[in-house]
Design an enzyme around this catalytic site. Structure first.
Site, PDB file in Angstrom:
ATOM      1  N   PRO A  86     145.264  -3.408  19.401  1.00  0.00           N
ATOM      2  CG  PRO A  86     143.890  -3.357  17.531  1.00  0.00           C
ATOM      3  CD  PRO A  86     144.913  -2.566  18.254  1.00  0.00           C
TER       4      PRO A  86
ATOM      5  CD  GLU B 143     142.331   1.556   8.966  1.00  0.00           C
ATOM      6  OE1 GLU B 143     141.145   1.904   9.050  1.00  0.00           O
ATOM      7  OE2 GLU B 143     142.700   0.366   9.071  1.00  0.00           O
TER       8      GLU B 143
ATOM      9  NE  ARG C  78     135.351  -3.807  40.331  1.00  0.00           N
ATOM     10  CZ  ARG C  78     134.091  -3.788  40.772  1.00  0.00           C
ATOM     11  NH1 ARG C  78     133.276  -2.810  40.436  1.00  0.00           N
ATOM     12  NH2 ARG C  78     133.633  -4.750  41.550  1.00  0.00           N
TER      13      ARG C  78
ATOM     14  CG  ASP D 299     137.843 -13.571  46.419  1.00  0.00           C
ATOM     15  OD1 ASP D 299     137.122 -14.429  46.959  1.00  0.00           O
ATOM     16  OD2 ASP D 299     139.084 -13.530  46.566  1.00  0.00           O
TER      17      ASP D 299
END
Ligand code: JF8
Length: 238
Positions: free
Chosen positions: A88, A116, A153, A168
């Site tokens: 994070p 944690e 992708r 795109d």
């Protein structure tokens, strides 16, 4: 491109990669994904990977030793690879970073923590710390899958002959346009006439207007480096 994933839950990764675009890319040999269970890099009979935090506090922290042993095992082949810690606290993962990873890395190691978090000293062995968004997950595996999916992708040939409007549009700085398919009329909810017109120029303009309208509404922060034509369309919407 090769992805190596370090995790205590290999089944999370193994299950997801069998399906869809990723599954096809694996079958085509465009991408390889190897998953390593961190517990296989422990040295005790209980395969312990976590311990209480120094300084106290809630929860458990993942110990450095299994990560270190796994990273040294991977590095033994002396092949170049980018080591990415999912966290994070990392820098925000975006389509542009996905493009950068695809262009610059032939192999990536995705390091997934749990509990944690992981011992800070692991960061001495990684190249990047990346976060997929401003919300808290239970571990790095979903983030690793997001990165694998979005990077694969972009690999030429991965999507077969499907055009990908989504990449795109994101790369051009706005959201995707609305999509419709059969039936034309679902309980009185009709497909926009322009999409049935066969007028490709009109359809393209309609799609651009809709994409810019959606972006203005939901993600105005993306509207930065628009072309003069897109800026003209946007001004008409305001
Ligand atoms: N990337 C990312 C994350 C995480 C994340 C990553 C690793 C661990 C290990 C324990 N908890 C975690 C949360 N939460 N939110 C994100 N965008």
């Amino acid at each position: 491109m090769k992805f190596e994933v370090l995790t205590i839950f290999p089944e999370i990764i193994e299950c997801y990669i069998k399906h869809g675009v990723l599954g096809k890319a694996l079958n085509k040999g465009i991408v390889e994904v190897k998953v390593y269970n961190l517990r296989d890099f422990t040295s005790d009979k209980h395969k312990k990977v976590d311990d209480y935090p120094y300084g106290g506090g809630a929860g458990m922290v993942m110990q450095i030793e299994p990560f270190y042993n796994a990273i040294m095992h991977l590095k033994a082949d002396e092949k170049p690879r980018k080591l990415v810690l999912l966290s994070p606290q990392g820098r925000k993962f975006t389509q542009k970073l996905a493009q950068k990873f695809m262009e610059e890395s032939k192999a990536m190691v995705l390091i997934c923590g749990r509990y944690e978090g992981i011992d800070e000293r692991v960061k001495a062995f990684v190249d990047e710390e990346v976060s997929i968004g401003d919300y808290v997950l239970s571990g790095g595996e979903l983030a690793a899958l997001v990165i694998i999916d979005s990077v694969v992708r972009l690999i030429p040939g991965a999507l077969g002959d499907e055009l990908s409007a989504v990449e795109d549009s994101f790369m051009k700085g706005f959201l995707d346009y609305p999509h419709y398919t059969r039936p034309e009329d679902f309980k009185g909810m009709k497909v926009p006439e322009v999409l049935l017109s066969g007028d490709h120029k009109k359809i393209a303009l309609w799609r651009k207007r809709q994409a810019l309208k959606n972006t203005l509404k939901n993600r105005p922060d993306l509207l930065k480096n628009l072309s003069p034509e897109d800026m003209r369309i946007l001004k008409e919407l305001c």
